[in-house]
Design a protein around this motif. Structure first.
Motif, short mmCIF file in Angstrom:
data_model
loop_
_atom_site.label_atom_id
_atom_site.label_comp_id
_atom_site.label_asym_id
_atom_site.label_seq_id
_atom_site.Cartn_x
_atom_site.Cartn_y
_atom_site.Cartn_z
N GLU A 88 -7.25 69.57 20.85
CA GLU A 88 -7.74 70.96 20.89
C GLU A 88 -9.18 71.02 20.39
O GLU A 88 -10.03 71.65 20.98
N ARG A 89 -9.45 70.30 19.31
CA ARG A 89 -10.80 70.29 18.71
C ARG A 89 -11.82 69.66 19.66
O ARG A 89 -12.99 70.07 19.68
N LEU A 90 -11.37 68.69 20.45
CA LEU A 90 -12.27 68.03 21.40
C LEU A 90 -12.46 68.84 22.68
O LEU A 90 -13.22 68.44 23.57
N GLY A 91 -11.76 69.97 22.78
CA GLY A 91 -11.92 70.83 23.95
C GLY A 91 -11.07 70.43 25.14
O GLY A 91 -11.34 70.87 26.27
N TYR A 92 -10.04 69.63 24.92
CA TYR A 92 -9.16 69.24 26.02
C TYR A 92 -8.45 70.47 26.57
O TYR A 92 -8.20 71.43 25.84
N ASP A 93 -8.07 70.41 27.84
CA ASP A 93 -7.26 71.49 28.40
C ASP A 93 -5.80 71.27 27.98
O ASP A 93 -5.46 70.24 27.41
N TYR A 94 -4.96 72.24 28.27
CA TYR A 94 -3.58 72.21 27.80
C TYR A 94 -2.85 70.94 28.27
O TYR A 94 -2.12 70.32 27.50
N LYS A 95 -3.04 70.56 29.52
CA LYS A 95 -2.35 69.38 30.08
C LYS A 95 -2.77 68.11 29.32
O LYS A 95 -1.93 67.26 29.00
#
Length: 168
Positions: A88-95
């Motif tokens: 989440e902190r790295l900006g990944y999407d939900y998948k």
């Protein structure tokens, strides 16, 4: 935070127990040669992802408490929660967040192939024992490659969870 800690902590406690029980069950089933049920894994990691995204302090801090007898299982759940938080902190999407969360939950599945006398040895490992212990990464990779419907990002977490920056 989307949800105050006092509200999320109750859900996180229940979830931590359920996830720890699932890891225990998965490892027992894998010892018997059964394939990993990715449906159960996905459902628990989705709930963990929601909890961490609601308030990362609830589940992550709760899992810092260690129970010696349940160490491996609790640690897998804690690693999953941390992977979700990092994603989440790295900006990944939900998948992507869910995939690294699954990888974290299953990162030590290969330990089922390590003899108990090495896995549970109270003192330092000999060089030979350490070489055997390191093989849990390869064992985990093989077990997960055999699992139906697993994302390669999840397998990657397991395969590389002890890799250093220099590739060793």
């Amino acid at each position: 935070y989307r949800v105050p800690l006092r509200k999320e902590i109750g859900r996180a406690k229940t979830l931590a127990v359920e996830a720890t029980n699932l890891v225990h069950s998965l490892m027992n089933e894998a010892k018997l040669g059964k394939k990993i049920d990715m449906g159960e894994v996905e459902r628990i990691v989705e709930r963990m992802t929601t909890s961490v995204l609601n308030n990362k302090d609830a589940l992550v801090n709760l899992l810092r408490l260690k129970d010696k007898d349940e160490y491996t299982y609790t640690r897998c759940v804690a690693v999953s929660a941390l992977c979700i938080s990092f994603g989440e902190r790295l900006g990944y999407d939900y998948k992507q967040i869910k995939a690294v969360g699954i990888g974290g939950l299953l990162h030590d599945i290969g330990k089922i192939k390590i003899p108990n006398e090495i896995l549970n040895k109270p003192g330092p490992l000999t060089e030979r024992e350490f070489e055997i212990m390191k093989k849990h990464v390869d064992h985990g990779h093989c077990i997960l490659q055999d699992a139906a419907r697993i994302e390669q990002d999840s397998v990657c977490v397991t395969t590389h969870h002890h890799e250093r920056l220099d590739g060793t």
